[in-house]
Scaffold this active site. Sequence first.
Site, PDB file in Angstrom:
ATOM      1  N   HIS A  84       0.863  -1.186   0.000  1.00  0.00           N
ATOM      2  CA  HIS A  84       0.000   0.000   0.000  1.00  0.00           C
ATOM      3  C   HIS A  84       0.900   1.236   0.000  1.00  0.00           C
ATOM      4  O   HIS A  84       1.912   1.277   0.703  1.00  0.00           O
ATOM      5  CB  HIS A  84      -0.910  -0.010   1.234  1.00  0.00           C
ATOM      6  CG  HIS A  84      -1.999   1.020   1.142  1.00  0.00           C
ATOM      7  ND1 HIS A  84      -1.750   2.362   1.318  1.00  0.00           N
ATOM      8  CD2 HIS A  84      -3.321   0.917   0.866  1.00  0.00           C
ATOM      9  CE1 HIS A  84      -2.890   3.036   1.148  1.00  0.00           C
ATOM     10  NE2 HIS A  84      -3.851   2.174   0.872  1.00  0.00           N
ATOM     11  N   GLU A 152      -4.346   1.643  -7.345  1.00  0.00           N
ATOM     12  CA  GLU A 152      -4.688   2.837  -6.572  1.00  0.00           C
ATOM     13  C   GLU A 152      -3.749   3.985  -6.954  1.00  0.00           C
ATOM     14  O   GLU A 152      -2.621   4.068  -6.431  1.00  0.00           O
ATOM     15  CB  GLU A 152      -4.520   2.570  -5.074  1.00  0.00           C
ATOM     16  CG  GLU A 152      -5.414   1.511  -4.519  1.00  0.00           C
ATOM     17  CD  GLU A 152      -5.556   1.682  -3.008  1.00  0.00           C
ATOM     18  OE1 GLU A 152      -6.666   1.987  -2.560  1.00  0.00           O
ATOM     19  OE2 GLU A 152      -4.560   1.540  -2.302  1.00  0.00           O
TER      20      GLU A 152
HETATM   21  P1  PGA Z   1      -9.457   6.281   0.186  1.00  0.00           P
HETATM   22  O1  PGA Z   1      -8.312   5.208   0.513  1.00  0.00           O
HETATM   23  O2  PGA Z   1     -10.671   5.515  -0.251  1.00  0.00           O
HETATM   24  O3  PGA Z   1      -9.675   7.007   1.489  1.00  0.00           O
HETATM   25  O4  PGA Z   1      -8.935   7.174  -0.879  1.00  0.00           O
HETATM   26  C1  PGA Z   1      -8.137   4.074  -0.276  1.00  0.00           C
HETATM   27  C2  PGA Z   1      -6.923   3.321   0.183  1.00  0.00           C
HETATM   28  O5  PGA Z   1      -5.953   3.935   0.618  1.00  0.00           O
HETATM   29  O6  PGA Z   1      -6.885   2.092   0.129  1.00  0.00           O
END
Ligand code: PGA
Length: 227
Positions: A84, A152
């Site tokens: 992450h 992401e």
């Molecule tokens: P967010 O976070 O939905 O608050 O943007 C997603 C994540 O970091 O997995």
Amino acid sequence: MLIVLNHKSNLEKQEIEKYIAEYKSLKTNDHQMIICPSSCYLPLFEQLELGSQDISRYQAGSYTGEISGYALKSLNVSYVLINHSERAKCLNEGLEIARKKIERAVESNLIPIICVGDTKEEHEQRNHLRKIKEILSQLITKELKEYIIAYEPLYAIGTGIVPSNDDIKEMISMIKETYHTKVLYGGSVDEKNVEILKEVDQIDGFLLGGISLKLSNLQTLLQKLDK
Ligand code: PGA
């Protein structure tokens, strides 16, 4: 769809107890829900499908403060988030550490959810596809049989900014050409933008941060997914 709830390091004990009580009345329909709470609360969630936000890069042993894959497995955890971007940003973790964590996950029978993301600059300079390809080639070996990928974009996490559907489609299609597994989208997904995002056929689910803490908004999001 596969819906992964990432609580990050939020909530105190009383809040999590309230959350668990309210979560029981959430209508999740046919969606597969995986909850990743702070590790200390994992035992409180016994009846639900669980993910860990992290795993030690080491096997069990003399590693003060670390939580081994075996310990997580013994708490009924099935999945683990790895790589992450907040681990890289806040804790300086790089791909070598992520690779070790993937190995530990496999050893302890946990399914890695491998997170990857590009920056705004990489996207603007059209280097983003190459970058993600390179990261995945370093993390995913032939021996890795079961895993999920979460795309992401770094500029989307916690910012309220979401790429266009075309951008997401381009990235996930590229990922799926090589890796035949589920790919999630994550980064500022909420009950307002989910109707647009769900039009991207390539998305198999969502990794939700902020909204995972607000159950009424999450309920709206799930309803809109089913419309
Ligand atoms: P967010 O976070 O939905 O608050 O943007 C997603 C994540 O970091 O997995």
